[in-house]
Design an enzyme around this catalytic site. Sequence first.
Site, short mmCIF file in Angstrom:
data_model
loop_
_atom_site.label_atom_id
_atom_site.label_comp_id
_atom_site.label_asym_id
_atom_site.label_seq_id
_atom_site.Cartn_x
_atom_site.Cartn_y
_atom_site.Cartn_z
CB ILE A 216 46.75 44.03 43.43
CG1 ILE A 216 48.03 43.43 44.01
CG2 ILE A 216 47.04 45.37 42.76
CD1 ILE A 216 48.69 44.26 45.07
CB SER B 234 53.30 55.92 28.65
OG SER B 234 53.52 55.10 27.51
N GLY B 235 52.08 52.86 30.30
CA GLY B 235 50.99 51.89 30.21
C GLY B 235 49.80 52.42 31.01
CB ALA C 21 54.05 53.09 35.93
CG HIS D 27 18.83 60.04 19.50
ND1 HIS D 27 20.06 60.50 19.09
CD2 HIS D 27 18.03 61.13 19.61
CE1 HIS D 27 20.01 61.81 18.94
NE2 HIS D 27 18.79 62.22 19.26
C1 FAD Z 1 47.45 50.78 40.31
C2 FAD Z 1 46.77 49.64 39.61
C3 FAD Z 1 45.58 49.87 38.94
C4 FAD Z 1 44.94 48.83 38.29
N1 FAD Z 1 43.77 49.07 37.63
C5 FAD Z 1 43.15 48.07 36.99
C6 FAD Z 1 41.92 48.29 36.32
O1 FAD Z 1 41.39 49.40 36.31
N2 FAD Z 1 41.32 47.24 35.71
C7 FAD Z 1 41.88 45.99 35.72
O2 FAD Z 1 41.30 45.07 35.14
N3 FAD Z 1 43.05 45.75 36.33
C8 FAD Z 1 43.68 46.75 36.98
N4 FAD Z 1 44.85 46.50 37.63
C9 FAD Z 1 45.38 45.13 37.60
C10 FAD Z 1 44.65 44.24 38.60
O3 FAD Z 1 44.75 44.80 39.89
C11 FAD Z 1 45.22 42.84 38.56
O4 FAD Z 1 45.18 42.36 37.24
C12 FAD Z 1 44.44 41.90 39.44
O5 FAD Z 1 44.44 42.33 40.78
C13 FAD Z 1 45.02 40.48 39.35
O6 FAD Z 1 44.27 39.63 40.15
P1 FAD Z 1 44.92 38.32 40.81
O7 FAD Z 1 43.83 37.69 41.60
O8 FAD Z 1 45.61 37.55 39.78
O9 FAD Z 1 46.06 38.86 41.78
P2 FAD Z 1 46.06 39.89 42.99
O10 FAD Z 1 44.96 40.86 42.91
O11 FAD Z 1 47.44 40.41 43.04
O12 FAD Z 1 45.78 38.98 44.25
C14 FAD Z 1 46.69 38.03 44.69
C15 FAD Z 1 46.49 37.81 46.17
O13 FAD Z 1 47.28 36.72 46.57
C16 FAD Z 1 47.87 37.00 47.83
N5 FAD Z 1 49.07 36.17 47.94
C17 FAD Z 1 50.22 36.28 47.25
N6 FAD Z 1 51.05 35.26 47.54
C18 FAD Z 1 50.39 34.50 48.44
C19 FAD Z 1 50.71 33.30 49.11
N7 FAD Z 1 51.84 32.64 48.85
N8 FAD Z 1 49.81 32.81 49.98
C20 FAD Z 1 48.64 33.44 50.22
N9 FAD Z 1 48.28 34.57 49.59
C21 FAD Z 1 49.14 35.08 48.71
C22 FAD Z 1 48.13 38.49 47.79
O14 FAD Z 1 48.19 39.02 49.10
C23 FAD Z 1 46.91 38.99 47.02
O15 FAD Z 1 45.85 39.33 47.89
C24 FAD Z 1 45.49 47.54 38.32
C25 FAD Z 1 46.68 47.30 39.01
C26 FAD Z 1 47.31 48.33 39.65
C27 FAD Z 1 48.57 48.06 40.41
#
Ligand code: FAD
Length: 473
Positions: A45, A185-186, A276, A452
């Site tokens: 994501i 509003s998160g 959201a 500075h």
């Molecule tokens: C709009 C938005 C903005 C954001 N902005 C920020 C930010 O500015 N800063 C920040 O720190 N965080 C931000 N986040 C949060 C951040 O994106 C997540 O915390 C982060 O992506 C989590 O990482 P992860 O690896 O746990 O999961 P993910 O990034 O969700 O990755 C999980 C992956 O696993 C894959 N997957 C799922 N199930 C399976 C399966 N069974 N087999 C194989 N693959 C699978 C998915 O396709 C995905 O690619 C934002 C989120 C959103 C939605």
Amino acid sequence: MADEAKTNFDVIVVGGGPGGYPAAIRASQLGLSVALVESEHLGGICLNWGCIPTKALLRASELRHQIAEAEEFGLTVGEVGFDLAKVVARSRKVAKRLNAGVKHLLKKNKVVVFDGFGSLVAPGRVRVEKDGAEVAQLEAANVILATGARARSLPGLEPDGERIWTYKEAMVPEALPKSLLVIGSGAIGIEFASFYHDLGVAVTVVEVVPRILPVEDEEIAAFARKQFEKQGIAIHTGTIVSALEPKDDGVLANLAPAEGESGETSQIEADRVILAVGITGNVENMGLLENGVEVDRGHIVTNEWMETACAGVYAIGDVAGPPWLAHKATHEGVLAAERIAGVEGLHPLEKSRVPGCTYCRPQIASLGLTEAAAAERGIEVRVGRFPYAGNGKAIALGETEGLVKTIFDAKTGELLGAHLIGAEVTELIQGFAIAQGLETTEAELMSTIFPHPTLSEMMHESVLDAYGRAIHI
Ligand SMILES: Cc1cc2nc3c(=O)[nH]c(=O)nc-3n(C[C@H](O)[C@H](O)[C@H](O)COP(=O)(O)OP(=O)(O)OC[C@H]3O[C@@H](n4cnc5c(N)ncnc54)[C@H](O)[C@@H]3O)c2cc1C
């Protein structure tokens, strides 16, 4: 070279987001053989639909705002127009570039990538399926689940992908709505509110709790609200959206006072709605419960070392619960890999040391305890504050709205929390994160030399203020 025919590994990582892919790379660096299973896009994501593409969008809206203010700097520009399709295309291009970068990094680190959906068949055994057919059965003593999360919906408030959006649709609009209702509003809700408002959309934010940005320090959240309202964003707190009804080309929303709040019910119409209201872990169809992996309210339950109740199975990142942040996922991924490899001297993640950033205008960044949380724990505090209006660099930049707030334990001088709002605070917060991580004392912070003119001088002044020594206020 990575061997695609191999099915036996030391570690299998399921999910290639900012939790999973760094876990795989770190495990490989430590000499372990690693497979990574990803069902959609490498980078998760974060790179594809979260952190990065939103920042690319916000850069466009922020630039537009800055150019509109150019006259104040003695510059003459005509009216600033924009092409929404190009704004979105640039954001997608940035995401694609990073997705390709992750692919390259995994290859370089000899991680074998499997394209498909991973599920636990038994402890240490993962089935990979693509389009309903099994493509591989993999084995490893250790499995790291890093499957992330998706947008949560509420009963009666389900996205339809057309008028009622989740963050995904909000990130690739085909046309700009005239009006937008943001529910929640998160960080995600507020970032989209900022983006659309700065492009000229009439934005309303509805939040169930009595204030916006519920996890932030109350003073900072109140400061933010004032700024957003000054900009023209309408905000309703202590309010629920009880129903959404499609109407013409828009949506009619019923608003009501939240539980414990008084007031009238009302209705507002908006062209589009963004939900959201939080996220829920990707825990379905993965053989979790069958293999003893405990799931609670949409998230995998782990101990401090990210171990699930199933031996050899770890869970990290969003699927393992809050804070739902990419850097938390990465930290846990690296830690899980190191734990598996038997690296000595590791420390479990301290969640209070995970900084949080919201990239709205003005930006918000925070670390550690809020003033209220410190009070709840009965800690006597010393609080320092420094306003942007008192900083030379901020005035030179034309960015005088902001505040740096620091919270110390009055008895020990420990830095308990830092809460910032204003230009570039998302780049400043790391200074406090390093200080807190090194358990720096207030005296060491006060005797540190800050360059500075920089915005970082406000971090110094805020610390000095906590001890009655600020120079510029
Ligand atoms: C709009 C938005 C903005 C954001 N902005 C920020 C930010 O500015 N800063 C920040 O720190 N965080 C931000 N986040 C949060 C951040 O994106 C997540 O915390 C982060 O992506 C989590 O990482 P992860 O690896 O746990 O999961 P993910 O990034 O969700 O990755 C999980 C992956 O696993 C894959 N997957 C799922 N199930 C399976 C399966 N069974 N087999 C194989 N693959 C699978 C998915 O396709 C995905 O690619 C934002 C989120 C959103 C939605």
